[in-house]
Design an enzyme around this catalytic site. Structure first.
Site, short mmCIF file in Angstrom:
data_model
loop_
_atom_site.label_atom_id
_atom_site.label_comp_id
_atom_site.label_asym_id
_atom_site.label_seq_id
_atom_site.Cartn_x
_atom_site.Cartn_y
_atom_site.Cartn_z
N ASP A 290 0.83 -1.21 0.00
CA ASP A 290 0.00 0.00 0.00
C ASP A 290 0.87 1.26 0.00
O ASP A 290 0.52 2.27 -0.61
CB ASP A 290 -0.88 0.05 1.25
CG ASP A 290 -1.96 -1.02 1.26
OD1 ASP A 290 -3.14 -0.66 1.32
OD2 ASP A 290 -1.62 -2.22 1.23
N ASN B 24 4.29 -8.01 5.93
CA ASN B 24 3.01 -7.68 5.29
C ASN B 24 2.47 -6.35 5.82
O ASN B 24 2.01 -5.49 5.08
CB ASN B 24 2.04 -8.83 5.57
CG ASN B 24 0.69 -8.69 4.92
OD1 ASN B 24 0.10 -9.68 4.50
ND2 ASN B 24 0.14 -7.49 4.82
N SER C 123 5.76 -11.45 3.91
CA SER C 123 6.00 -10.11 3.40
C SER C 123 4.85 -9.72 2.47
O SER C 123 3.72 -10.22 2.61
CB SER C 123 7.35 -10.06 2.68
OG SER C 123 7.68 -8.74 2.31
N GLN C 124 5.13 -8.86 1.52
CA GLN C 124 4.19 -8.46 0.47
C GLN C 124 5.02 -8.09 -0.76
O GLN C 124 6.25 -8.08 -0.68
CB GLN C 124 3.31 -7.30 0.94
CG GLN C 124 1.93 -7.73 1.41
CD GLN C 124 0.96 -6.57 1.59
OE1 GLN C 124 1.34 -5.42 1.74
NE2 GLN C 124 -0.32 -6.89 1.60
N PRO D 262 -3.77 -15.31 12.32
CA PRO D 262 -4.45 -14.78 13.51
C PRO D 262 -5.54 -13.77 13.20
O PRO D 262 -6.59 -13.76 13.85
CB PRO D 262 -3.31 -14.13 14.30
CG PRO D 262 -2.09 -14.90 13.90
CD PRO D 262 -2.30 -15.22 12.45
N GLY E 103 -0.53 -10.06 -1.78
CA GLY E 103 -1.35 -8.86 -1.80
C GLY E 103 -2.71 -9.13 -2.41
O GLY E 103 -3.65 -8.36 -2.21
N ASP F 27 -5.28 -11.23 -1.77
CA ASP F 27 -5.97 -12.18 -0.90
C ASP F 27 -7.47 -11.86 -0.87
O ASP F 27 -7.86 -10.93 -0.16
CB ASP F 27 -5.37 -12.21 0.50
CG ASP F 27 -5.06 -10.82 1.06
OD1 ASP F 27 -4.94 -9.85 0.30
OD2 ASP F 27 -4.93 -10.73 2.28
N GLU G 66 -11.29 1.30 -1.38
CA GLU G 66 -10.06 0.56 -1.66
C GLU G 66 -10.12 -0.14 -3.01
O GLU G 66 -9.08 -0.42 -3.62
CB GLU G 66 -9.80 -0.47 -0.56
CG GLU G 66 -10.90 -1.53 -0.46
CD GLU G 66 -10.56 -2.70 0.44
OE1 GLU G 66 -9.36 -2.92 0.68
OE2 GLU G 66 -11.49 -3.40 0.88
N GLU H 176 -13.15 -11.24 2.46
CA GLU H 176 -13.36 -11.60 3.87
C GLU H 176 -13.94 -10.47 4.70
O GLU H 176 -14.26 -10.66 5.85
CB GLU H 176 -12.01 -12.02 4.50
CG GLU H 176 -11.39 -13.25 3.86
CD GLU H 176 -10.05 -13.61 4.48
OE1 GLU H 176 -9.91 -14.75 4.94
OE2 GLU H 176 -9.17 -12.75 4.53
#
Length: 565
Positions: free
Chosen positions: A153, A189, A199-200, A266, A299, A301, A497, A515
């Site tokens: 981002d 991330n 990471s991303q 998590p 990225g 997802d 977004e 999600e």
């Protein structure tokens, strides 16, 4: 010391009885809520108090009381921050000739103040009480449910900050990512302890390049150059494989997203747990959770891009196989990083390093040509390392190597990429390029959503070819995107977004799927808009202005006809 603290925090926020019990209880609608709460006591004390409750944690009232007495609400570790380099009217905005669009840009410029945060000093001194990772400089959050920095981002946020002439803030957000590399070995991330498993897309080096091109701040570039090198080494050591010929000889390296996770994510604990419920063995569940975490590292997802493309499980989340995919865009980013690092080391006068990264760049271009380029279709595809074939599916990421300039000089390649997009029919989408054409997908990185970063990279890919025809294509795409998102903003007073670009509706609206609900704010969207207004702000007018001009012309004609009569 930091390693010990992270291990302790992991027992609260990444794995263990507290995380499992709270998330399984459905206490909070969003799994991310709990893992963003800070501790009132140190981890050892918190774990001991929870253990003392024993079986009573099955009582929702007792469990809720424990959480309330041991955790603070999310966001309490951050303070709103007024960036000192923010000014009412940056001079760059004079490039936006249309009055309505200039007002829009100034509104987005003001949002930087709303999204700017600084980590409380207490996080630095008591990191063991927070899932938030300490960074020393103020930064821009994306917005909505996202209360921390996110790696990729930040690239488009940075683009917007540079147009807003907020150079100090821009330098600070880069320094924060560098701080992650220096303290954790890579850029996670996002800015949470539970993101330290992945990471991303690696865009730190391009961020430094963009900052340098805007400011000419060579001292800063030389200062952070070793950190950029260190991050590149992370990807070599942890995400690189070698493509070999039939005799087993190494030909060139390639990169994959390949995070390893033994538990559900998590921040999406319930979702991942439910997805793996049908699996029999623990090894199968661990593989599933690792595939999911790897998809989150992309990225994207989530997207059908990472799922089975045929059979009974086609496009289903439980068929996820990220480890089998060699992504065209990741390898393009690594290619661009090698090219930029070679140039920066040349400026620094370190010609030994120049040679290293020039070799890396040569390998990367070969990898893109040999593994991803499809001569028949005239496009780059993801490569399925397991099936040893191209994906042969449209995803907007197929065009990213054009943006990364990861191909040998060939005037035909950019035109062939354009022809491919035309054949796929995606240029007929007037409101923006769809992410995929996968039918029936409920994932957010698929049809009918368009994502600002991807739109931006395709536009820039064509704009920077220097080819007049393709530059016109870029201009048309940019003005269409600006028009649609501006009209959405006027109607909703929000920036999203992602956007729904289905051709079945007249209006551009916030996207869906995935999600969580579509988020507003929004950091990278605003950055993309500001950068496009920088490039195209003098080349088109808003519909309001066009209407005004049309009305004026009609009145003028009426007056002339009246005089002539």
């Amino acid at each position: 010391m930091l390693y010990t603290v992270i291990n302790l925090l992991a027992q609260i926020y990444c794995n263990g009885p507290i995380l499992q019990t709270v998330q399984d209880s459905h206490m909070f609608p969003d799994s991310k809520h709990f893992v963003d709460m800070s501790l009132k006591y140190d981890p050892i004390t918190t774990l001991r108090h929870f253990d003392e409750l024993g079986d009573r944690t099955s009582d929702m009232i007792i469990l809720r009381e424990f959480v309330t007495s041991h955790f603070n609400p999310p966001g309490s570790e951050l303070v709103e921050w007024f960036p000192p380099d923010w000014v009412d009217f940056p001079s760059n905005f004079l490039n936006i000739h249309d009055y309505h669009h200039r007002r829009w840009a100034l509104h987005l410029h003001r949002i930087w103040k709303d999204l700017c945060r600084k980590v409380r000093d207490d996080v630095k001194h008591r990191q063991d009480h927070y899932s938030l990772l300490y960074v020393p400089h103020p930064f821009i959050i994306p917005g909505g449910r996202f209360l921390e920095f996110y790696y990729w981002d930040t690239f488009w946020i940075l683009k917007g900050l540079l147009f807003s002439e907020m150079y100090e803030t821009a330098r600070g957000v880069i320094k924060n990512l560098g701080y992650m590399v220096d303290n954790h070995g890579f850029v996670p991330n996002g800015g949470r302890v539970y993101y330290l498993t992945r990471s991303q897309p690696p865009l730190l080096t391009p961020m430094v390049y963009e900052y340098y091109m805007s400011t000419g701040d060579l001292d800063f570039v030389m200062e952070i150059l070793p950190t950029l090198d260190k991050e590149y080494e992370f990807w070599i050591k942890n995400r690189q494989e070698w493509f070999t010929d039939k005799e087993g000889n190494k030909q060139f390296p390639y990169y994959q997203y390949k995070a390893k996770l033994k538990v559900p994510r998590p921040e999406s604990y319930r979702e991942d747990s439910e997805l793996a419920e049908h699996l029999q063995s623990e090894a199968e569940k661990i593989r599933m959770w690792s595939e999911i975490a790897s998809a989150a590292e992309t990225g994207w997802d989530f997207s059908t891009r990472w799922f089975s493309q045929n059979g009974d499980t086609m496009h289903r989340m439980d068929s996820i196989r990220t480890w089998s995919i060699v992504p065209a865009d990741l390898n393009a980013f690594m290619c661009a990083n090698a090219r930029i690092l070679a140039s920066l080391y040349e400026i620094a006068g370190n010609f030994k390093k120049v040679k290293v990264f020039e070799q890396r760049y040569t390998w990367a271009k070969k990898e893109m040509r040999e593994l991803h380029w499809n001569e028949t279709d005239g496009i780059w595809y993801d490569y399925d390392i397991e099936l040893k074939t191209h994906s042969n599916q449209y995803y907007v990421s197929n065009a990213v190597p054009l943006y990364a300039k990861c191909y040998d000089e060939d005037d035909e390649i950019p035109h062939r990429v354009h022809d491919y997009l035309e054949r796929q029919g995606v240029l007929k989408f007037k409101k923006g390029l769809p992410t995929s054409l996968a039918m029936g997908s409920s994932q957010q990185w698929d049809k009918e959503n368009a994502w600002p970063p991807m739109i931006h990279m395709v536009i820039e890919g064509f704009r920077t070819t220097g080819d007049l025809k393709l530059m016109k294509v870029a201009e048309k795409m940019a003005t269409s995107w600006l028009t649609g998102t501006y009209q959405s903003f006027i109607r909703t007073h929000a920036m999203f977004e992602k956007y729904n670009v289905t051709p079945h509706t007249e209006e551009t609206s916030g996207g869906g799927g995935g999600e969580y609900e579509v988020q507003t704010g929004f950091g990278w969207t605003n950055g993309v808009i500001l950068d496009l207004l920088d490039k195209y702000g003098d080349q088109f007018a808003s519909s309001s202005t066009k209407t005004t001009f049309a009305s004026a012309n009609i009145i003028f004609l009426v007056v002339i006809l009246y005089i002539l009569s």
